[in-house]
Design a protein around this motif. Structure first.
Motif, mmCIF file in Angstrom:
data_model
loop_
_atom_site.group_PDB
_atom_site.id
_atom_site.type_symbol
_atom_site.label_atom_id
_atom_site.label_comp_id
_atom_site.label_asym_id
_atom_site.label_seq_id
_atom_site.Cartn_x
_atom_site.Cartn_y
_atom_site.Cartn_z
ATOM 1 N N ALA A 236 0.837 -1.203 0.000
ATOM 2 C CA ALA A 236 0.000 0.000 0.000
ATOM 3 C C ALA A 236 0.873 1.255 0.000
ATOM 4 C CB ALA A 236 -0.936 0.001 1.204
ATOM 5 N N GLU A 237 1.970 1.207 0.729
ATOM 6 C CA GLU A 237 2.902 2.340 0.742
ATOM 7 C C GLU A 237 3.455 2.591 -0.658
ATOM 8 O OE1 GLU A 237 7.226 3.598 2.682
ATOM 9 O OE2 GLU A 237 6.484 1.560 2.931
ATOM 10 N N LYS A 238 3.838 1.531 -1.353
ATOM 11 C CA LYS A 238 4.358 1.661 -2.718
ATOM 12 C C LYS A 238 3.279 2.207 -3.656
ATOM 13 C CE LYS A 238 8.370 -0.005 -1.696
ATOM 14 N NZ LYS A 238 9.465 0.909 -1.474
ATOM 15 N N GLN A 239 2.027 1.791 -3.445
ATOM 16 C CA GLN A 239 0.918 2.291 -4.263
ATOM 17 C C GLN A 239 0.760 3.797 -4.084
ATOM 18 O OE1 GLN A 239 -2.896 0.502 -3.448
ATOM 19 N NE2 GLN A 239 -3.987 1.923 -4.760
ATOM 20 N N VAL A 240 0.813 4.262 -2.844
ATOM 21 C CA VAL A 240 0.672 5.696 -2.577
ATOM 22 C C VAL A 240 1.845 6.459 -3.187
ATOM 23 C CG1 VAL A 240 0.648 7.451 -0.751
ATOM 24 C CG2 VAL A 240 -0.749 5.392 -0.514
ATOM 25 N N GLN A 241 3.049 5.931 -3.034
ATOM 26 C CA GLN A 241 4.227 6.611 -3.594
ATOM 27 C C GLN A 241 4.156 6.693 -5.113
ATOM 28 O OE1 GLN A 241 7.422 4.252 -1.990
ATOM 29 N NE2 GLN A 241 7.602 5.506 -0.150
ATOM 30 N N ALA A 242 3.768 5.599 -5.759
ATOM 31 C CA ALA A 242 3.684 5.590 -7.224
ATOM 32 C C ALA A 242 2.595 6.542 -7.716
ATOM 33 C CB ALA A 242 3.413 4.177 -7.725
ATOM 34 N N SER A 243 1.471 6.557 -7.033
ATOM 35 C CA SER A 243 0.373 7.443 -7.431
ATOM 36 C C SER A 243 0.754 8.909 -7.228
ATOM 37 C CB SER A 243 -0.897 7.106 -6.646
ATOM 38 O OG SER A 243 -1.345 5.804 -6.954
ATOM 39 N N ALA A 244 1.456 9.191 -6.136
ATOM 40 C CA ALA A 244 1.901 10.563 -5.886
ATOM 41 C C ALA A 244 2.907 11.004 -6.952
ATOM 42 C CB ALA A 244 2.514 10.682 -4.496
ATOM 43 N N LYS A 245 3.782 10.092 -7.362
ATOM 44 C CA LYS A 245 4.746 10.416 -8.407
ATOM 45 C C LYS A 245 4.033 10.655 -9.741
ATOM 46 C CE LYS A 245 9.178 9.136 -10.247
ATOM 47 N NZ LYS A 245 10.368 8.340 -10.080
ATOM 48 N N ALA A 246 3.014 9.846 -10.028
ATOM 49 C CA ALA A 246 2.238 10.040 -11.255
ATOM 50 C C ALA A 246 1.544 11.397 -11.243
ATOM 51 C CB ALA A 246 1.215 8.919 -11.415
ATOM 52 N N LEU A 247 0.991 11.773 -10.101
ATOM 53 C CA LEU A 247 0.319 13.065 -9.980
ATOM 54 C C LEU A 247 1.314 14.208 -10.168
ATOM 55 C CD1 LEU A 247 -2.313 14.566 -9.411
ATOM 56 C CD2 LEU A 247 -1.801 14.394 -6.974
ATOM 57 N N LYS A 248 2.489 14.074 -9.596
ATOM 58 C CA LYS A 248 3.517 15.101 -9.743
ATOM 59 C C LYS A 248 3.947 15.227 -11.204
ATOM 60 C CE LYS A 248 8.091 16.460 -8.266
ATOM 61 N NZ LYS A 248 9.363 16.041 -7.734
#
Length: 73
Positions: free
Chosen positions: A47-59
């Motif tokens: 779940a942590e990796k999911q949040v990090q990847a999604s945040a990077k995509a948003l950025k």
């Protein structure tokens, strides 16, 4: 483009889903009768990796929009 299918909406959805998984896993970890403590701890990492990847995509999406606005202006 449908707003709900936009890259930013999808990224925010991924972040929200990751946080929901973290909350659910936390409940499983603190409940001594759940029997899912180890599984929940492992899933927290995912779940942590999911949040990090999604945040990077948003950025990345935000940076692309900013670049397009600069080109148009």
């Amino acid at each position: 483009m449908n707003v709900s299918n936009s890259p930013s909406a999808m990224a925010v959805s991924g972040i929200n889903q990751g946080f929901e998984r973290l909350a659910e896993n936390t409940q499983n970890i603190i409940d001594p009768h759940s029997g899912r403590q180890l599984e929940s701890l492992v899933d927290n990492t995912l779940a942590e990796k999911q949040v990090q990847a999604s945040a990077k995509a948003l950025k990345t999406y935000d940076e692309m929009i900013g670049s397009l606005i600069d080109v148009i202006a």
